[in-house]
Design an enzyme around this catalytic site. Structure first.
Site, PDB file in Angstrom:
ATOM      1  N   ASN A 243      32.417  14.809  35.618  1.00 57.86           N
ATOM      2  CA  ASN A 243      32.205  14.315  36.981  1.00 57.86           C
ATOM      3  C   ASN A 243      33.497  13.926  37.705  1.00 57.86           C
ATOM      4  OD1 ASN A 243      29.535  14.801  36.749  1.00 57.86           O
ATOM      5  ND2 ASN A 243      28.930  12.672  36.392  1.00 57.86           N
TER       6      ASN A 243
ATOM      7  N   LYS B   9      18.962  16.387  33.438  1.00 59.55           N
ATOM      8  CA  LYS B   9      17.929  15.439  32.977  1.00 59.55           C
ATOM      9  C   LYS B   9      18.558  14.194  32.368  1.00 59.55           C
ATOM     10  CE  LYS B   9      13.819  18.256  32.277  1.00 59.55           C
ATOM     11  NZ  LYS B   9      13.385  19.356  31.407  1.00 59.55           N
TER      12      LYS B   9
ATOM     13  N   THR C 185      21.531  13.005  33.103  1.00 57.87           N
ATOM     14  CA  THR C 185      22.365  12.235  34.032  1.00 57.87           C
ATOM     15  C   THR C 185      21.663  11.898  35.339  1.00 57.87           C
ATOM     16  OG1 THR C 185      23.231  14.269  34.993  1.00 57.87           O
ATOM     17  CG2 THR C 185      24.483  13.331  33.172  1.00 57.87           C
TER      18      THR C 185
ATOM     19  N   HIS D 281      50.880  43.207  49.765  1.00 54.00           N
ATOM     20  CA  HIS D 281      50.839  44.162  48.656  1.00 54.00           C
ATOM     21  C   HIS D 281      49.505  44.900  48.597  1.00 54.00           C
ATOM     22  CE1 HIS D 281      54.359  41.802  47.233  1.00 54.00           C
ATOM     23  NE2 HIS D 281      54.766  43.014  46.928  1.00 54.00           N
ATOM     24  N   ASN D 282      49.155  45.535  49.683  1.00 56.11           N
ATOM     25  CA  ASN D 282      47.870  46.227  49.792  1.00 56.11           C
ATOM     26  C   ASN D 282      48.095  47.735  49.754  1.00 56.11           C
ATOM     27  OD1 ASN D 282      48.919  46.886  52.346  1.00 56.11           O
ATOM     28  ND2 ASN D 282      48.072  44.987  53.199  1.00 56.11           N
TER      29      ASN D 282
ATOM     30  N   ASP E 238      51.975  49.310  42.697  1.00 64.66           N
ATOM     31  CA  ASP E 238      51.574  47.897  42.848  1.00 64.66           C
ATOM     32  C   ASP E 238      50.060  47.737  42.748  1.00 64.66           C
ATOM     33  OD1 ASP E 238      53.775  46.257  43.030  1.00 64.66           O
ATOM     34  OD2 ASP E 238      54.076  46.589  45.172  1.00 64.66           O
TER      35      ASP E 238
END
Ligand SMILES: [Zn+2]
Length: 802
Positions: A112, A166, A168, A525-526, A566
């Site tokens: 949590n 259940k 907690t 970097h496409n 790349d």
């Protein structure tokens, strides 16, 4: 309990107290607890029966305890808090995967976590743990499948188990989980619950998780730091004035580019000392612990010189060669090793006696050498010292510096799996996509006449001159991404390699399309970048007339490799950052480039995608090797290694009178061909810097934007200040940075290429034009800054006078 730092500091400043404390109190206590497991002892309250080695083992267990636990959990807590904030999750938890009696189970370790909760609140103490098997729930499945799970609605997921809810009273609606991996082993699972302000976690959230998880991974594998900590902590037990640890290079096979100078005959083959398993003895780093003075000092020396005080005698090298423990009682009298008789440095330290031992890993390879100098009581090292230090080095070699970690960092073989996985699920070109290029393609290739198919494919692709394919100034801006796929196919037809190497039209189409899909939709970097590099390679060969040195097969492989170079790049903010793993950096292992290479080879491994399918075995092997050279060459770190070699070739061919001589000089020498090829790849990869100013000014911003995105992540996820290049607050410095980049990196490449082949001069001209433009902008910015400074001074000056 006081905080760890202040305790540590106190102990460091009061070594005598620390020693006594450990002697009197901790040791018996530790022995009592530690012994129940591995060692047998008659009387647990005294340690007379404990041998020296056993004693040492216990000390090292303690060290291990001290360094690993709390630090790691705290780091994890911080990361989880950041993750929670960025994902906009209601809360995050970390589950530790451990094994009890050989059965894996998950347990709550940090529970949590929210951006505002304290570490102590979230750290679950052993009595409050929730434990469950790995065949239970989404978290269990994540650990078991080792895959990220993004569950938009838990009620619709049959793996979800509400047993924790259940216990907690919490209500889980949606969740995202991620396995923390080390090699192929899952260490634990990060879980984020209930996205705030949205119904589910997004794709972008997945990326963030992927990235931050890699940071945890780095935290866990920063072995050099652990190693250092271990040595530093045990220093009070090592009763000597100094010790020095040399870490050995673990590389067994040299990289192809490191062999170039030898193969060219510029450098004689290595004939120096080798480790028993055949590695060259190279100390890539030395850590010196100088404890003799009133103030302890630790020095870390990367790439130490051969005359470094701890190495110059030749003893560590000798120990690396044969693995013996060497105990030299009186170094002044020794004839075999050349110890310095006088002080080794300005501190006045003189070596009297030495104990040197190999650090050996589980595979019995020597990973380093530990050398201890001068016992503090003035006596020579004895058998007891040998035993205790041997235990220490064994501990270091076995548990910290283990070879698997080296292999992992160097080879990264597990990346292959990633590539394969990605390829199979998303990136393979579909038949519908095929038809968008090869219209009349039907799924049964044997029905089609290849000649007809070629004709069809050719007619669908743009004509080279129409789209400036043969010009260095080509710009992808006016062409669609789909259009670029067809331009790519056109390049291969222009090279005349399609028919020659019997590349089936549908395979070529499918491959090119799949390469395009392999590139991600990121800022720089496409696919457009991938295409540009391929197009520039094509241009250098054709327009730049470099093709005359290469065979048709070479040219085919070079352009194909350039398109792939790349592939699957995740932007700068990715899992493959070498950031934080110093070993990877030191060994120059081109981590990202290796991934692009593996990915490209995975494409070749599938018949329906393999454009090299009809080559003979030898030809196919050549192609594979050329892919290695071309793609690894795009690592800029390597560029600095090959600069001079390339320049030497240019120098050698410049005075040659006939073209025939030049061709012979290069074509007949595989290494020279490779060096030029590697430099061509650099020229292609950086080619945006040579484009017309309208193009360059836009592309530079895209590159910068990608860096800035990483900088943002560092700032938000890790709470770290990014370096100026990645800091969007330094955006105004961009022109200056571009000037530096052009002058120190790019200029050499294009200058030498234009000297080599005059046809390539347009690239150099483009570069110089851009330098001029960037300089103007930089000057404007500098003038602005100077004016502000001036204003400031004016405002401050009167105040100072009053
Ligand atoms: Zn690139």
């Amino acid at each position: 309990m006081g905080d760890k730092d202040s305790v540590e500091k106190y102990l460091e400043n009061n070594p005598q107290f620390a020693k006594e404390y450990f002697d009197k109190k901790l040791r018996p206590e530790l022995i009592t607890t530690a012994f129940t497991e591995n060692l047998e002892i008659k009387d647990p309250t005294s340690f007379k029966d404990v041998s020296q080695i056993q004693e040492a083992n216990i000390i090292f267990d303690l060290v291990k305890e001290m360094q690993s636990q709390i630090v790691m959990e705290k780091a994890l807590h911080k990361v989880l808090q950041r993750v929670c904030m960025i994902l906009n999750a209601d809360r995050c938890s970390y589950f530790d995967l451990r094994s009890r009696n050989g059965i894996p189970e998950l347990t709550t370790m940090l529970f949590n976590v929210t951006p505002s909760t304290k570490f102590e609140e979230n750290l679950v103490n052993p009595t409050g743990e929730i434990v469950f098997p790995i065949d239970m729930g989404v978290v269990g499945y994540t650990a078991h499948s080792k895959k990220m799970q993004n569950i938009p609605d838990v009620t619709k997921n049959n793996r979800f188990s509400d047993f924790v809810d259940k216990q907690t009273g919490y209500k889980t609606k949606n969740m995202i989980t991620y396995p923390i991996m080390a090699e192929k082993e899952c260490l634990g699972v990060v879980m984020a619950l209930n996205k705030i302000g949205a119904e589910e976690f997004s794709k972008a959230d997945e990326e963030v998780l992927l990235w931050s998880a890699s940071k945890v991974f780095e935290e866990l594998t920063d072995i050099e730091r652990q190693f250092h900590k271990a040595l530093y902590t045990v220093r009070i037990y090592l009763n000597c004035e100094r010790y020095s640890v040399g870490l050995l290079d673990m590389t067994k096979e040299k990289e192809f580019y490191d062999e170039w100078p030898v193969k060219l005959g510029d450098v004689p083959p290595y004939s120096g000392p080798k480790t028993p398993d055949g590695r060259e003895v190279i100390f890539y780093k030395i850590i010196d612990y100088l404890l003799e003075g009133p103030k302890e000092e630790i020095k870390v020396i990367p790439g130490p010189p051969i005359d470094h005080w701890a190495l110059v005698s030749g003893l560590p090298t000798y120990v690396s060669e044969n693995g013996f423990i060497c105990n030299m009682m009186n170094v002044a009298a020794d004839e075999y090793f050349t110890f310095q008789k006088e002080a080794v440095d300005e501190s006045g330290f003189v070596i009297k006696n030495v104990l040197s031992l190999p650090i050996v890993n589980k595979k019995e390879e020597i990973v380093g050498i530990a050398t201890f100098f001068n016992r503090k009581d003035g006596k020579p090292f004895d058998e007891h010292d040998e035993q205790i230090t041997e235990a220490l080095t064994q501990f270091l070699g076995w548990s910290v510096l283990n070879c698997d970690t080296y292999d992992r960092l160097n080879r990264m073989e597990w990346r292959k799996d990633i590539a394969q996985e990605m390829l199979m699920c998303q990136t393979r070109c579909t038949n519908t996509e095929m038809q968008s290029i090869l219209e009349k393609f039907d799924a049964e290739p044997e029905d089609c006449d290849q000649k007809e198919m070629y004709k069809l494919l050719r007619s669908n692709c743009p004509v080279a001159v129409d789209v400036d394919l043969l010009l260095f100034s080509f710009s992808d801006f006016p062409v669609t991404e789909h259009g670029l796929i067809m331009c790519g196919i056109r390049c291969f037809f222009e090279l005349n390699v399609v028919e020659k190497f019997k590349v089936p039209a549908e395979t070529l189409t499918r491959w090119m399309y799949t390469v395009r899909k392999g590139y991600r939709d990121i800022t720089y970097h496409n696919w457009r970048h991938g295409f540009n590099v391929g197009q520039t390679m094509f241009c250098l060969l054709q327009t730049g007339r470099l093709r005359k040195y290469y065979s048709d097969l070479d040219a085919f492989a070079m352009v194909a490799a350039a398109f792939c170079h790349d592939i699957d790049h995740r932007g700068t903010n990715n899992l493959y950052q070498t950031n934080g793993s110093p070993l990877a950096k030191l060994h120059g292992s081109s981590i990202m480039e290796r991934h692009h290479l593996e990915y490209s080879k995975t494409l070749m491994a599938e018949e329906s995608l393999n454009i090299f399918v009809n080559l003979q075995k030898r030809q196919f092997e050549t192609v594979q090797h050329l892919f290695d050279v071309c793609i690894i060459a795009t690592d800029l770190a390597l560029y600095f290694k090959k600069r001079t070699m390339f320049q030497n070739i240019v120098n050698a061919t410049e005075p040659m009178e006939t073209e025939k001589d030049k061709i012979e000089h290069i074509s007949n020498n595989a290494i020279r061909k490779e060096i030029i090829m590697a430099m061509m790849m650099t020229g292609c990869d950086l080619s945006a810097i040579t484009k017309p100013w309208e193009v360059q000014s836009k592309v530079a911003l895209m590159v910068a934007a990608e860096f800035w995105e990483q900088g943002d992540l560092e700032r938000t996820v890790l709470d770290q200040q990014p370096i100026p290049m990645m800091d969007r607050n330094c955006a105004a410095e961009l022109p200056k940075m571009q000037c530096g980049f052009i002058q120190f990196v790019c200029s050499f490449v294009y200058k030498e290429f234009s000297r080599f082949h005059v046809e390539i001069t347009p690239m150099f001209d483009g570069l110089n034009n851009n330098l001029k433009n960037w300089k103007e902008l930089a000057d404007i910015h500098a003038a602005k800054m100077a004016a502000i400074e001036e204003e400031k001074k004016k405002l401050e000056a009167p105040a100072g006078n009053i």
